[in-house]
Design a protein around this motif. Sequence first.
Motif: not given
Length: 478
Positions: A109-115
């Motif tokens: 989730i954290p990296e997908l939010i960054d994307e």
Amino acid sequence: MKKLYIETVGCQMNVLDSEMVVASLRRRGFELSRDLESADVLLFNTCSVREQAENKTYSALGRLRSFKSKNPDKIIGVMGCMAQKDQKLVFDRAPFVDLVVGPGQLAKIPELIDEISAGNGKQLAVGLGRTAGSVDEIRRSHETFDPLRDPAMRPTPFQAYLRIQIGCDKFCTYCVVPNTRGPEQGRPPQQIIEEAKLLAEQGCLEIILLGQTVNSYKFRDGGKTTRLSDLLHQLHEIDGLKRLKFVTNYPKDMTDDLLQAVRDLPKCSPYLHVPAQSGSNPMLKKMKRGYTIEEYREMFGRIQATLPDAAVTSDFIVGFSGETDEDFQLTYELVKECRFKNSFIFKYSERPGTKAVDLYPDDVPHDVKQWRNNELLELQNKISEELNHKLLGQRVEVLVEGPSEHAKKEHGDAVLEQSGPVQLVGRTPCDRIVVFEGNTRLTGQIVPLMIYEIAPHTLFGAVATTHVSSSPLTMLGA
Ligand code: 5AD
Ligand code: SF4
């Protein structure tokens, strides 16, 4: 600081998953927001077990349509079982959703939010379907990211869930869980023990071990197999922990070593949730539950023989395909005979992707399901109340969870500063809720109470002194 709003529905697994997601986003500088409007990221942790839960989620999402059009930079995410089940369909039904993440992909989730923040568009992360690869590939695509923990997200500061197993391999024909949560996988015992020690250091007195079929837990390492009973023995040694519970049990795996562990280990609560689902063999067979009602009765008898005072609870589905009045009557008789402490009763809800959809029509009319639901509930409520009555005048030990809702309403934010007694709630080892008067300092302690009154869902008690004599009721005020 960015703000995160998270809404959770469904089972304890989801509550725990939300705790982990919050912990991982806090590490990225997020703080929790109680209101939706001020949040930068809005996450919905969803359930697919019954259609009604999904409809509610889609309605809640629908209400965000205009909010998103006015606030295009806010990120809206759907996580959990409905995300895994519906995948891209979530984007079709709610086009303003930015993020869809299955229960086995939450660590991303954290990296997908960054994307999404970087302008890279909608993000979808889900596990492989149960036939979409090799066993290992499918397993790897459904991973948990325990043991990230966030104390603020716990049921209370003294109670924590601890996952020991993910997924399910039982494939009951009505159930969506083996598809949404993937293959059954036990976590390594060492990880579980380390996490339990951490929770104890953080002040947890009670740990509730979670697994879809928690008593099927097995971990094989070389020639050594660790079972749930072995885990309980190891967890029992941890200083600071006072209570151990585990949910949910699968009737066929209720082995004697487990019952004996609960009997022999004082920290294990004599509380067993063992869903029967139906009292009729033709129904159990169509449900593919893997046992006959005679085998369930035999298992129930073993529980009673080993743990005569255990509180046993169950789940039932009424109105499954082809259920006749006679089938329902057999379920009714089982409830009457076993006298469960409590039962959760559900009307059958056909779930896309399950075996029942292909094999059996959803042919019991809604009003018949409703009637059976009401009848069984009425019987169960009567039994629960009768069992509660047996506790009148008895001494029980509760873990004090804090001020009751009533006390919170009466005193507002000042409730913890009250010098005199306020209404508190505590929980017995058998999961009964007791309301009593006491100082808020008792919160987080295990306190003996005498029960003096019974209501359908609540017991009323008074703090008992250790000198139980002919007039045992004493109020410990301040
Ligand atoms: N319809 C109704 N109830 C269901 N459950 C699981 N799947 C369904 C379904 N399709 C119930 C079972 C299970 C509980 C968590 O939810 O009783 O034990
Ligand atoms: Fe669903 Fe059956 Fe697995 Fe329970 S044991 S999660 S009801 S498939």
